[in-house]
Design a protein around this motif. Structure first.
Motif, PDB file in Angstrom:
ATOM      1  N   ARG A  20       8.247  -9.970   1.049  1.00 52.63           N
ATOM      2  CA  ARG A  20       7.019  -9.648   1.892  1.00 52.63           C
ATOM      3  C   ARG A  20       7.515  -8.697   2.791  1.00 52.63           C
ATOM      4  O   ARG A  20       5.880  -8.410   3.584  1.00 52.63           O
ATOM      5  CB  ARG A  20       7.632 -11.034   2.918  1.00 52.63           C
ATOM      6  N   ILE A  21       8.415  -8.011   3.039  1.00 53.03           N
ATOM      7  CA  ILE A  21       8.596  -6.325   3.958  1.00 53.03           C
ATOM      8  C   ILE A  21       7.736  -5.569   3.227  1.00 53.03           C
ATOM      9  O   ILE A  21       7.004  -4.675   3.409  1.00 53.03           O
ATOM     10  CB  ILE A  21       9.776  -6.086   3.622  1.00 53.03           C
ATOM     11  N   PHE A  22       7.766  -5.426   1.058  1.00 49.61           N
ATOM     12  CA  PHE A  22       7.634  -4.616   0.584  1.00 49.61           C
ATOM     13  C   PHE A  22       6.010  -4.821   0.898  1.00 49.61           C
ATOM     14  O   PHE A  22       5.233  -3.470   1.403  1.00 49.61           O
ATOM     15  CB  PHE A  22       7.892  -5.326  -0.656  1.00 49.61           C
ATOM     16  N   GLU A  23       5.370  -5.838   1.435  1.00 53.32           N
ATOM     17  CA  GLU A  23       3.608  -6.869   1.236  1.00 53.32           C
ATOM     18  C   GLU A  23       3.126  -6.164   2.232  1.00 53.32           C
ATOM     19  O   GLU A  23       1.879  -5.870   2.425  1.00 53.32           O
ATOM     20  CB  GLU A  23       3.571  -6.955   0.003  1.00 53.32           C
ATOM     21  N   THR A  24       4.307  -6.695   3.514  1.00 54.93           N
ATOM     22  CA  THR A  24       3.012  -6.509   4.714  1.00 54.93           C
ATOM     23  C   THR A  24       4.144  -5.691   6.371  1.00 54.93           C
ATOM     24  O   THR A  24       3.404  -5.869   6.656  1.00 54.93           O
ATOM     25  CB  THR A  24       3.261  -8.661   4.377  1.00 54.93           C
ATOM     26  N   GLN A  25       4.839  -5.338   6.266  1.00 51.74           N
ATOM     27  CA  GLN A  25       5.031  -4.748   6.864  1.00 51.74           C
ATOM     28  C   GLN A  25       4.463  -4.182   7.641  1.00 51.74           C
ATOM     29  O   GLN A  25       3.421  -3.111   6.643  1.00 51.74           O
ATOM     30  CB  GLN A  25       6.303  -3.162   6.233  1.00 51.74           C
ATOM     31  N   ALA A  26       4.078  -3.653   9.575  1.00 52.68           N
ATOM     32  CA  ALA A  26       3.554  -3.837   9.604  1.00 52.68           C
ATOM     33  C   ALA A  26       2.239  -2.076   9.663  1.00 52.68           C
ATOM     34  O   ALA A  26       1.570  -1.814  10.358  1.00 52.68           O
ATOM     35  CB  ALA A  26       3.351  -4.664  11.357  1.00 52.68           C
ATOM     36  N   THR A  27       3.578  -1.517  10.129  1.00 58.78           N
ATOM     37  CA  THR A  27       3.096  -0.076   9.856  1.00 58.78           C
ATOM     38  C   THR A  27       3.348   0.425   8.642  1.00 58.78           C
ATOM     39  O   THR A  27       2.257   1.492   9.094  1.00 58.78           O
ATOM     40  CB  THR A  27       5.162   0.508  11.167  1.00 58.78           C
ATOM     41  N   LEU A  28       3.736   0.651   7.939  1.00 63.74           N
ATOM     42  CA  LEU A  28       3.546   1.157   6.825  1.00 63.74           C
ATOM     43  C   LEU A  28       3.858   0.412   5.503  1.00 63.74           C
ATOM     44  O   LEU A  28       5.414   0.830   4.907  1.00 63.74           O
ATOM     45  CB  LEU A  28       4.453   2.903   7.566  1.00 63.74           C
ATOM     46  N   PRO A  29       3.670  -0.463   5.401  1.00 61.35           N
ATOM     47  CA  PRO A  29       4.064  -1.507   3.688  1.00 61.35           C
ATOM     48  C   PRO A  29       4.342  -0.281   2.767  1.00 61.35           C
ATOM     49  O   PRO A  29       3.262   0.255   2.649  1.00 61.35           O
ATOM     50  CB  PRO A  29       2.479  -2.122   3.788  1.00 61.35           C
ATOM     51  N   CYS A  30       5.679  -0.577   2.109  1.00 61.82           N
ATOM     52  CA  CYS A  30       5.558   0.441   0.617  1.00 61.82           C
ATOM     53  C   CYS A  30       4.685  -0.437  -0.675  1.00 61.82           C
ATOM     54  O   CYS A  30       4.023   1.414  -1.254  1.00 61.82           O
ATOM     55  CB  CYS A  30       6.729  -0.286   0.097  1.00 61.82           C
ATOM     56  N   ILE A  31       4.518  -1.097  -0.495  1.00 63.84           N
ATOM     57  CA  ILE A  31       2.853  -1.397  -1.580  1.00 63.84           C
ATOM     58  C   ILE A  31       1.405  -0.447  -1.165  1.00 63.84           C
ATOM     59  O   ILE A  31       1.087   0.431  -2.359  1.00 63.84           O
ATOM     60  CB  ILE A  31       2.646  -2.415  -1.354  1.00 63.84           C
ATOM     61  N   ARG A  32       1.414   0.493  -0.109  1.00 64.14           N
ATOM     62  CA  ARG A  32       0.308   1.212   0.222  1.00 64.14           C
ATOM     63  C   ARG A  32       0.455   2.801  -1.083  1.00 64.14           C
ATOM     64  O   ARG A  32      -0.541   3.135  -0.991  1.00 64.14           O
ATOM     65  CB  ARG A  32       0.601   1.912   1.318  1.00 64.14           C
ATOM     66  N   CYS A  33       1.991   3.096  -1.117  1.00 63.83           N
ATOM     67  CA  CYS A  33       1.394   3.520  -2.066  1.00 63.83           C
ATOM     68  C   CYS A  33       2.672   3.443  -2.599  1.00 63.83           C
ATOM     69  O   CYS A  33       2.580   4.449  -4.149  1.00 63.83           O
ATOM     70  CB  CYS A  33       3.074   4.606  -1.486  1.00 63.83           C
ATOM     71  N   HIS A  34       3.241   2.590  -3.200  1.00 65.12           N
ATOM     72  CA  HIS A  34       3.885   2.423  -4.393  1.00 65.12           C
ATOM     73  C   HIS A  34       3.312   0.692  -5.212  1.00 65.12           C
ATOM     74  O   HIS A  34       2.491  -0.386  -4.400  1.00 65.12           O
ATOM     75  CB  HIS A  34       5.729   1.513  -4.273  1.00 65.12           C
ATOM     76  N   ARG A  35       3.123   0.793  -6.409  1.00 67.18           N
ATOM     77  CA  ARG A  35       3.271  -0.579  -7.313  1.00 67.18           C
ATOM     78  C   ARG A  35       4.492  -1.343  -7.883  1.00 67.18           C
ATOM     79  O   ARG A  35       5.721  -0.711  -7.627  1.00 67.18           O
ATOM     80  CB  ARG A  35       2.474  -0.641  -8.767  1.00 67.18           C
ATOM     81  N   ALA A  36       4.662  -2.537  -7.978  1.00 66.24           N
ATOM     82  CA  ALA A  36       5.677  -3.446  -8.151  1.00 66.24           C
ATOM     83  C   ALA A  36       5.602  -4.550  -9.019  1.00 66.24           C
ATOM     84  O   ALA A  36       5.571  -5.648  -9.063  1.00 66.24           O
ATOM     85  CB  ALA A  36       6.312  -4.362  -6.885  1.00 66.24           C
ATOM     86  N   GLY A  37       4.239  -3.966  -9.981  1.00 70.73           N
ATOM     87  CA  GLY A  37       3.750  -4.285 -10.583  1.00 70.73           C
ATOM     88  C   GLY A  37       2.176  -4.326 -10.579  1.00 70.73           C
ATOM     89  O   GLY A  37       1.820  -2.744 -10.564  1.00 70.73           O
ATOM     90  N   ALA A  38       0.957  -4.881 -10.729  1.00 69.96           N
ATOM     91  CA  ALA A  38      -0.139  -4.975 -11.032  1.00 69.96           C
ATOM     92  C   ALA A  38      -0.514  -4.862  -9.320  1.00 69.96           C
ATOM     93  O   ALA A  38      -1.819  -3.071  -9.456  1.00 69.96           O
ATOM     94  CB  ALA A  38      -0.518  -6.638 -11.225  1.00 69.96           C
ATOM     95  N   GLU A  39      -0.066  -5.167  -8.139  1.00 69.70           N
ATOM     96  CA  GLU A  39      -1.213  -4.719  -6.754  1.00 69.70           C
ATOM     97  C   GLU A  39       0.034  -3.469  -6.399  1.00 69.70           C
ATOM     98  O   GLU A  39       1.078  -3.402  -6.850  1.00 69.70           O
ATOM     99  CB  GLU A  39      -0.790  -5.778  -5.604  1.00 69.70           C
ATOM    100  N   PRO A  86       5.708   6.381  -7.499  1.00 72.27           N
ATOM    101  CA  PRO A  86       5.408   5.858  -8.714  1.00 72.27           C
ATOM    102  C   PRO A  86       5.774   4.311  -8.993  1.00 72.27           C
ATOM    103  O   PRO A  86       6.074   3.661  -7.749  1.00 72.27           O
ATOM    104  CB  PRO A  86       7.404   6.386  -8.822  1.00 72.27           C
ATOM    105  N   ASN A  87       5.638   3.541  -9.897  1.00 77.70           N
ATOM    106  CA  ASN A  87       5.565   2.442 -10.219  1.00 77.70           C
ATOM    107  C   ASN A  87       7.183   1.915  -9.732  1.00 77.70           C
ATOM    108  O   ASN A  87       7.962   2.337 -10.529  1.00 77.70           O
ATOM    109  CB  ASN A  87       4.418   2.215 -11.275  1.00 77.70           C
ATOM    110  N   LEU A  88       7.556   1.006  -9.419  1.00 78.27           N
ATOM    111  CA  LEU A  88       9.464   0.297  -8.502  1.00 78.27           C
ATOM    112  C   LEU A  88       9.104  -0.867  -9.627  1.00 78.27           C
ATOM    113  O   LEU A  88      10.310  -1.636  -9.793  1.00 78.27           O
ATOM    114  CB  LEU A  88       9.113   0.246  -7.418  1.00 78.27           C
ATOM    115  N   ALA A  89       8.196  -1.484 -10.910  1.00 84.87           N
ATOM    116  CA  ALA A  89       8.638  -2.648 -11.346  1.00 84.87           C
ATOM    117  C   ALA A  89       9.908  -2.665 -11.985  1.00 84.87           C
ATOM    118  O   ALA A  89       9.526  -1.014 -13.136  1.00 84.87           O
ATOM    119  CB  ALA A  89       7.725  -2.881 -12.562  1.00 84.87           C
TER     120      ALA A  89
END
Length: 317
Positions: A192-211, A217-220
């Motif tokens: 949840r932190i990876f995907e939704t952290q309020a200030t700078l979510p990790c998913i903005r720059c990284h994938r951990a799968g499809a999204e 780099p893709n972290l999957a």
């Protein structure tokens, strides 16, 4: 629905939805459910929770039974109740879990002990902090120990906490303050932190799968390739080791402009960079005056954006 043989999930759901009248009529059934070692730990823990919520007359007895149960789920459910009802009685149970329980039980025990005001609890913290200073406390539970000890008023406990902090601050290891976040996290909270952290979510720059984004780099599957220490360092000190292919390049143009990003594509005539907004900018090599390497595009801010608990959860994820 509370009878033996009913699926555990059904029993637990029933217990959560009992109204006051039904609870009054089910008082003995609740106690019997807690006491029955043949029932699932989930059902027994749910029954104990209802007994606590409704101030069941046999709650003390049920907590004692739960504390001695073979079910880890039931023992964990009993810990905070026991600490609140009778701190003096709870400390020996908590001490046993600290010394002999698994990591989940030890963490729960430390959290409960933090709220128990008694000389016996302080003595247990002194024992465990000395073990920590000697390198004898599991990394997975160190954060709970330090957080709970930090709430104590006892002078010896405070002195040992200060001694630990001094050792950390004097260490040349840049990861020393964060090594308590190497193990023991919750992977679902980390997701949840990876995907939704309020200030700078990790998913903005990284994938951990499809999204996710492609700026990093893709972290999957990263956990299968790298150690926990490597992952922790990548969060706290992203410039320490930059993944191949994600070096940031700064281009000074002959016109005087500057373009920066990671190399997305390079040909004999053109250099394409992916910027922090995940946009690709192409530059003709004939227009380049200077090409330089630069620090990672990942900002070194997560040590302040996230708590140690949150960092630990992200590492676990």
């Amino acid at each position: 629905l509370l009878a033996a043989g009913t699926p555990a999930a059904v029993q637990a759901a029933t217990l959560r939805t009992l109204n006051a009248l039904e609870i009054a009529g089910a008082a003995e059934t609740l106690f019997a459910l807690v006491a029955d070692e043949k029932q699932s730990g989930e059902s027994r823990a749910a029954a104990l929770g209802v007994m606590d919520k409704t101030k069941h007359p046999r709650l003390d007895e049920a907590v004692s039974l739960a504390g001695a149960s073979r079910s880890a789920a039931l023992r964990l459910a009993a810990l905070p109740i026991a600490a609140r009802l009778s701190p003096a009685k709870a400390v020996p149970v908590l001490a046993n879990l600290v010394r002999h329980g698994d990591a989940t039980e030890q963490k729960a025990a430390f959290r409960s002990l933090g709220n128990v005001r008694s000389p016996e609890a302080d003595a247990l913290f002194v024992e465990q902090l000395r073990a920590l200073l000697a390198g004898q406390v599991s990394p997975a539970v160190q954060l709970e120990l330090l957080n709970a000890a930090g709430r104590r008023a006892d002078a010896t406990v405070k002195s040992l906490v200060a001694e630990h902090e001094k050792a950390i601050s004097s260490s040349a290891d840049p990861l020393a303050p964060f090594r308590v976040a190497l193990e023991g996290g919750d992977k679902e909270r980390g997701r949840r932190i990876f995907e939704t952290q309020a200030t700078l979510p990790c998913i903005r720059c990284h994938r951990a799968g499809a999204e996710g984004g492609d700026a990093g780099p893709n972290l999957a599957g990263a956990g299968a390739k790298y150690s926990r220490e490597y992952l922790l360092e990548s969060i706290i000190k992203p410039n320490a080791k930059i993944a191949p292919g994600y070096d940031t390049v700064v281009i000074t143009l002959k016109s005087g402009g500057v373009v920066a990003g990671i190399v997305a594509k390079e040909t004999a005539d053109t250099l394409s960079l992916r910027d922090t907004e995940n946009k690709v900018v192409s530059v003709a090599k004939a227009d380049i005056a200077k090409r330089e390497g630069a620090p990672s595009s990942m900002p070194e801010v997560y040590a302040t954006l996230l708590t140690k608990q949150q960092i630990r959860d992200v590492v676990e994820y």
